[in-house]
Design an enzyme around this catalytic site. Structure first.
Site, PDB file in Angstrom:
ATOM      1  N   GLU A 111       0.731  -1.172  -0.092  1.00  0.00           N
ATOM      2  CA  GLU A 111      -0.055   0.081   0.171  1.00  0.00           C
ATOM      3  C   GLU A 111       0.691   1.232   0.103  1.00  0.00           C
ATOM      4  O   GLU A 111       0.309   2.422   0.367  1.00  0.00           O
ATOM      5  CB  GLU A 111      -0.849   0.156   1.200  1.00  0.00           C
ATOM      6  CG  GLU A 111      -1.800  -1.153   1.165  1.00  0.00           C
ATOM      7  CD  GLU A 111      -3.043  -0.866   2.262  1.00  0.00           C
ATOM      8  OE1 GLU A 111      -4.093  -0.532   1.737  1.00  0.00           O
ATOM      9  OE2 GLU A 111      -2.861  -1.006   3.393  1.00  0.00           O
ATOM     10  N   HIS A 130      -0.114   5.378   7.781  1.00  0.00           N
ATOM     11  CA  HIS A 130      -1.193   4.665   7.454  1.00  0.00           C
ATOM     12  C   HIS A 130      -1.399   3.451   8.594  1.00  0.00           C
ATOM     13  O   HIS A 130      -0.482   2.841   8.708  1.00  0.00           O
ATOM     14  CB  HIS A 130      -0.943   3.739   6.146  1.00  0.00           C
ATOM     15  CG  HIS A 130      -2.181   2.743   5.842  1.00  0.00           C
ATOM     16  ND1 HIS A 130      -3.587   3.016   6.051  1.00  0.00           N
ATOM     17  CD2 HIS A 130      -2.033   1.309   5.523  1.00  0.00           C
ATOM     18  CE1 HIS A 130      -4.214   1.702   5.954  1.00  0.00           C
ATOM     19  NE2 HIS A 130      -3.162   0.973   5.488  1.00  0.00           N
ATOM     20  N   HIS A 132      -4.276   0.707  10.915  1.00  0.00           N
ATOM     21  CA  HIS A 132      -5.286  -0.159  11.205  1.00  0.00           C
ATOM     22  C   HIS A 132      -5.940   0.257  12.968  1.00  0.00           C
ATOM     23  O   HIS A 132      -6.527  -0.773  13.436  1.00  0.00           O
ATOM     24  CB  HIS A 132      -5.288  -1.493  10.849  1.00  0.00           C
ATOM     25  CG  HIS A 132      -4.722  -1.744   9.672  1.00  0.00           C
ATOM     26  ND1 HIS A 132      -4.146  -2.949   9.266  1.00  0.00           N
ATOM     27  CD2 HIS A 132      -4.733  -1.085   8.285  1.00  0.00           C
ATOM     28  CE1 HIS A 132      -3.599  -2.933   7.997  1.00  0.00           C
ATOM     29  NE2 HIS A 132      -4.069  -1.708   7.450  1.00  0.00           N
ATOM     30  N   HIS A 201     -11.274  -0.674   7.013  1.00  0.00           N
ATOM     31  CA  HIS A 201      -9.880  -1.063   6.996  1.00  0.00           C
ATOM     32  C   HIS A 201      -8.851  -0.016   7.851  1.00  0.00           C
ATOM     33  O   HIS A 201      -8.250  -0.768   8.680  1.00  0.00           O
ATOM     34  CB  HIS A 201      -9.342  -0.485   5.295  1.00  0.00           C
ATOM     35  CG  HIS A 201      -7.946  -0.556   5.054  1.00  0.00           C
ATOM     36  ND1 HIS A 201      -7.361  -0.788   3.653  1.00  0.00           N
ATOM     37  CD2 HIS A 201      -6.963  -0.766   5.693  1.00  0.00           C
ATOM     38  CE1 HIS A 201      -6.340  -0.553   3.700  1.00  0.00           C
ATOM     39  NE2 HIS A 201      -5.558  -0.986   4.840  1.00  0.00           N
TER      40      HIS A 201
HETATM   41 ZN   LIG Z   1      -3.841  -1.259   5.319  1.00  0.00          ZN
END
Ligand SMILES: [Zn+2]
Length: 270
Positions: A111, A130, A132, A201
């Site tokens: 990603e 980024h 979660h 996500h």
């Molecule tokens: Zn991710």
């Protein structure tokens, strides 16, 4: 006899020639390095990875990057490993298409396009996280917007949009930002704000520096946890209004170095 030899040479050389052409094409398209980054910045990036793990924002997954100080078209990020394990030798350089400058066999995060496309869209952004982060997930799948509940998360006052991957990638993606087109769509949802949630996500958090992106990631997670608790108590919840939030954000900005130095020291001590 000579015919056999010639035939064998042709047979052996064809794949080799193909490999040479491929290697030459790669050499021509591989991005040029912006040069070595300051070791202190690399150390900060290593610390940021470990702090985010210490604070429960990332686990085995998630990543953090920083824009290269010598070239805004380059960014630095670890190879594909768990953030808590990152060391200086794992840090790689990428262009904004998220091509590695010198992979040397190291795997990249799938990603990584999140980072390249946000740096392209947001010249003001110097660091991208980024994650979660577990407490934010409910706010990406329900109708309750994430809003600043207390002064530490005042930076959320512009609002926190939710990225719907079905709009950009159709009904059957694997939920991952695995190409530049999805990265561009995500950057579009982020707009000019500090945080965007990703439905089903996680989230992306940006900042003008590594400490700011880490600080925002930590307090986005805390705010989400506290907001869910406040909502569970029942009745209306009083959030910071924009004027309060702007003033609180300005006050807190001057003290951000305090938690960062503490977190950094602990993270690098082991
Ligand atoms: Zn991710």
């Amino acid at each position: 006899m000579s015919t056999v030899t010639i035939d064998r040479r042709v047979f052996l050389c064809a794949p080799l020639a193909g490999a040479l052409v491929t290697a030459r094409a790669w050499a021509q398209t591989a991005p040029v390095s912006a040069g070595p980054a300051d070791p202190k910045l690399i150390e900060d990036l290593v610390a940021a990875n470990r702090v985010l793990a210490d604070q429960g924002v990332v686990d085995g997954y998630g990543h953090v990057s920083v824009r290269h100080p010598a070239d805004p078209q380059r960014y630095l990020m670890s190879r594909s490993i768990a953030p808590e394990m990152v060391t200086a030798g794992d840090v790689m350089e990428y262009d904004l298409d998220s091509n590695p400058v010198d992979a040397r066999g190291r795997a990249s995060y799938l990603e990584r396009f999140i980072h390249g496309e946000i740096y392209r869209a947001r010249p003001d952004v110097t660091a991208v996280v980024h994650n979660h982060s577990p407490s934010v997930i409910p706010f990406g799948v329900s109708t309750a917007p994430l809003r600043p509940l207390y002064h530490m998360s005042a930076f959320l006052w512009p609002g926190v949009p939710v990225f719907e991957i079905r709009t950009a990638g159709g009904p059957a993606t694997d939920m991952l930002i695995r190409d530049a087109s999805l990265g561009r769509a995500l950057a579009g949802s982020l707009g000019a704000g500090p945080v965007v949630l990703m439905r089903g996500h996680g989230a992306v958090v940006v900042g003008g520096s590594l400490p700011e992106a880490v600080f925002r990631s930590v307090y986005t997670e805390v705010n989400a946890r506290l907001q869910a608790q406040a909502m569970a108590l029942g009745g209306p919840v009083t959030f910071l209004d924009p004027e309060e939030a702007k003033r609180a954000q300005a006050s807190i900005a001057g003290t951000m170095g305090r938690p960062w130095e503490l977190w950094r020291k602990k993270a690098l001590a082991r």
